[in-house]
Design a protein around this motif. Structure first.
Motif, mmCIF file in Angstrom:
data_model
loop_
_atom_site.group_PDB
_atom_site.id
_atom_site.type_symbol
_atom_site.label_atom_id
_atom_site.label_comp_id
_atom_site.label_asym_id
_atom_site.label_seq_id
_atom_site.Cartn_x
_atom_site.Cartn_y
_atom_site.Cartn_z
ATOM 1 N N GLU A 167 1.696 3.419 -0.495
ATOM 2 C CA GLU A 167 0.723 4.006 0.037
ATOM 3 C C GLU A 167 0.498 4.276 1.443
ATOM 4 N N MET A 168 -0.612 4.895 2.001
ATOM 5 C CA MET A 168 -0.942 6.206 2.549
ATOM 6 C C MET A 168 -1.768 5.552 3.937
ATOM 7 N N ARG A 169 -1.210 6.142 5.226
ATOM 8 C CA ARG A 169 -1.057 5.850 6.616
ATOM 9 C C ARG A 169 -1.630 7.436 7.182
ATOM 10 N N TYR A 170 -2.199 7.281 8.630
ATOM 11 C CA TYR A 170 -2.823 7.967 9.205
ATOM 12 C C TYR A 170 -1.016 8.222 10.508
ATOM 13 N N ASP A 171 -0.445 9.998 10.548
ATOM 14 C CA ASP A 171 0.135 10.009 11.113
ATOM 15 C C ASP A 171 -0.086 11.159 12.443
ATOM 16 N N GLN A 174 0.977 15.118 12.500
ATOM 17 C CA GLN A 174 0.608 15.680 12.145
ATOM 18 C C GLN A 174 -0.861 15.833 11.802
ATOM 19 N N LYS A 175 -1.818 14.800 12.508
ATOM 20 C CA LYS A 175 -2.396 14.819 13.378
ATOM 21 C C LYS A 175 -3.088 14.554 11.698
ATOM 22 N N ARG A 176 -2.641 13.290 10.456
ATOM 23 C CA ARG A 176 -3.568 13.802 9.454
ATOM 24 C C ARG A 176 -3.519 12.630 8.599
ATOM 25 N N VAL A 177 -3.598 11.978 7.188
ATOM 26 C CA VAL A 177 -3.773 10.689 6.765
ATOM 27 C C VAL A 177 -2.033 10.897 5.151
ATOM 28 N N VAL A 178 -0.959 10.531 5.386
ATOM 29 C CA VAL A 178 -0.173 11.304 4.682
ATOM 30 C C VAL A 178 0.238 9.681 3.971
ATOM 31 N N TYR A 179 1.118 9.719 2.644
ATOM 32 C CA TYR A 179 0.865 9.293 1.578
ATOM 33 C C TYR A 179 3.337 8.765 1.634
ATOM 34 N N GLN A 180 3.305 7.474 0.882
ATOM 35 C CA GLN A 180 4.421 7.481 1.423
ATOM 36 C C GLN A 180 5.035 6.515 0.837
ATOM 37 N N PRO A 181 6.270 5.662 -0.059
ATOM 38 C CA PRO A 181 6.666 4.978 -1.253
ATOM 39 C C PRO A 181 6.059 3.703 -0.142
ATOM 40 N N VAL A 182 5.895 3.103 -1.174
ATOM 41 C CA VAL A 182 5.780 1.208 -0.663
ATOM 42 C C VAL A 182 6.433 0.541 0.265
ATOM 43 N N THR A 183 6.287 0.282 0.743
ATOM 44 C CA THR A 183 7.080 -0.610 1.897
ATOM 45 C C THR A 183 6.958 -1.909 2.023
#
Length: 203
Positions: A167-171, A174-183
């Motif tokens: 899934e992706m979210r805005y960090d 880091q001021k950017r969109v990041v990807y992370q494992p599905v929660t």
């Protein structure tokens, strides 16, 4: 079977002959199944032969038969998992045809691109590549169309998890969109059914 369908069926047998693996008629429509090796050549005959005259390609779609109706696709001899289906229209003859081709390999499903025959196939083939992972050999711009560039997998495959892999979210840091494992935890929800006394009856 209507007269026009009978005429088309006879023309297909005359023009394509041994390139026909299977020709089914159901609900007033014909479905032609051909091998991956003959697919592009057959499509060229379907477009250019005056007896057939399929000037227009309406649709291209991928198919995943891995769990289709409890294995009903096994009626196709040694049928692999993935197929491509196209829908053609002959304006001059006023008839339609469905053409199906199975990709030889399940690991890297590959069929020829028909974008050089019908330019409308361009985005349809990109969509089938994106959603099913079917590779169209000869396509000059085969890249994802609907999913993100960082997307992992092909979401219309039947073994693709409903929640996806990432899934992706805005960090904000880091001021950017990041990807992370599905929660999201996978779970099945069974609806609760409440039956009231005298439901639907006369009170």
């Amino acid at each position: 079977m209507s007269h026009s369908i009978q005429t088309l069926e006879a023309a297909l047998h005359d023009v394509l002959g041994g390139q026909i693996k299977q020709l089914d008629s159901a609900l007033g429509e014909l479905t032609l199944t051909v091998s991956a090796a003959d697919y592009h050549d057959v499509c060229q005959h379907l477009r250019d032969n005056a007896r057939l005259g399929f000037e227009q390609l309406i649709d291209v779609c991928g198919m995943d038969y891995s769990s289709y109706k409890d294995g009903a696709h096994s009626k196709f001899t040694d049928a692999p998992r993935f197929a491509v289906t196209i829908h053609l229209l002959s304006i001059s003859h006023n008839w339609r045809l469905r053409v199906r081709v199975f990709a030889v390999s399940d690991d890297v499903p590959l069929v020829a691109s028909i974008n050089d025959l019908w330019s409308s196939a361009n985005w349809f083939e990109r969509e089938a590549f994106d959603l099913f992972g079917i590779v169209f050999e000869g396509h000059l711009d085969l890249r994802r169309l609907l999913t993100d560039y960082g997307f992992i997998g092909h979401p219309f495959r039947k073994d693709f998890p409903t929640s996806g892999h990432v899934e992706m979210r805005y960090d904000a840091e880091q001021k950017r969109v990041v990807y992370q494992p599905v929660t999201i935890e996978p779970r099945e929800i069974t609806p609760r059914i409440i039956r009231e006394d005298n439901y639907g009856g006369v009170h």
